[in-house]
Design an enzyme around this catalytic site. Structure first.
Site, short mmCIF file in Angstrom:
data_model
loop_
_atom_site.label_atom_id
_atom_site.label_comp_id
_atom_site.label_asym_id
_atom_site.label_seq_id
_atom_site.Cartn_x
_atom_site.Cartn_y
_atom_site.Cartn_z
N CYS A 120 0.85 -1.19 0.00
CA CYS A 120 0.00 0.00 0.00
C CYS A 120 0.89 1.24 0.00
CB CYS A 120 -0.89 -0.01 1.24
SG CYS A 120 -1.96 1.44 1.40
N HIS B 281 -9.01 -3.77 -2.57
CA HIS B 281 -8.03 -3.07 -1.73
C HIS B 281 -8.38 -1.59 -1.63
CE1 HIS B 281 -3.76 -2.36 -0.30
NE2 HIS B 281 -4.14 -1.14 -0.66
N GLU B 282 -8.67 -0.96 -2.80
CA GLU B 282 -8.99 0.47 -2.78
C GLU B 282 -10.35 0.73 -2.14
OE1 GLU B 282 -6.64 2.46 -3.37
OE2 GLU B 282 -5.35 0.89 -4.16
N HIS C 31 -10.17 1.12 1.47
CA HIS C 31 -9.73 2.46 1.91
C HIS C 31 -10.91 3.39 2.17
CE1 HIS C 31 -5.39 2.63 1.97
NE2 HIS C 31 -5.28 2.07 0.78
#
Length: 204
Positions: A113, A155-156, A159
């Site tokens: 990351c 993954h994003e 966030h």
């Protein structure tokens, strides 16, 4: 002839420990101030850091916006032809995204990351997802994604939900990297791109 200067900017990426990375982000509408410039700056920032994805909280904005360019993964030797073609051309902006469905047997992949430089660990995720989102023109989409592309999106997406990939590690792994994460928050890291550290000591 004078070349016109680019108006895009490389923004500092927020490091581990900043509260903005733990916020559940808010939806925006098509009238969000300077959205086009923001997206341009996010792409510029992502490419300057050699990233394949970047979410708005990583530049200090708690809004549901992230982008993905999975083309660097097209160099993976084990990739099949179909996934290669999808990955090599995959560049997408996601606004107000919602993952509607995740399916398939979880598989491990070594993730990193931009907000957590020098840390890479295997993370288990499901391979197939269905996502509802708006693109940069606020056109609405509901699409299925799989493989590497799905993983980068997951993954994003984490966030904008206030989740980091390190949250998905075992208790033992979390203990092993705790010191490194503390150092990252203080600016003790070897990142070769601009960062903003929440606990860095100010120089006098």
């Amino acid at each position: 002839m004078i070349k016109e200067k680019s108006t895009t900017m490389v923004l500092p990426i927020v490091a581990y420990g900043d509260p903005v990375l733990r916020k559940e982000c808010e939806d925006i509408d098509k009238d969000y101030p300077n959205l086009e410039a923001l997206l341009d700056n996010m792409y510029e920032t992502m490419y300057a850091a050699s990233g394949v994805g970047l979410a708005a909280p990583q530049i200090g904005k708690a809004i549901r916006v992230f982008l993905v360019d999975a083309s660097p993964f097209a160099d993976e030797e084990e990739m099949g032809k179909e996934e290669f073609e999808l990955t090599s051309n995959f560049k997408r902006t996601f606004i107000n995204a919602t993952i509607i469905e995740e399916s398939g047997d979880e598989w491990a992949f070594n993730e990193g990351c931009l907000s957590i430089p020098d840390v890479r660990e295997d993370v288990f995720r499901q391979p197939n997802i269905k996502v509802h989102y708006f693109d940069e023109n606020f056109k609405e989409h509901t699409e299925d994604f799989t493989g590497i592309v799905a993983r980068v999106i997951q993954h994003e997406y984490d966030h904008i939900e206030g989740i980091l990939f390190t949250d998905k590690l075992s208790a033992l792994k979390k203990r092993l990297i705790k010191g490194k994460l503390t150092n990252i928050s203080k600016g003790k890291t070897n990142a070769d791109y601009r960062m903003r550290y929440p606990n860095a000591k100010k120089k006098r």
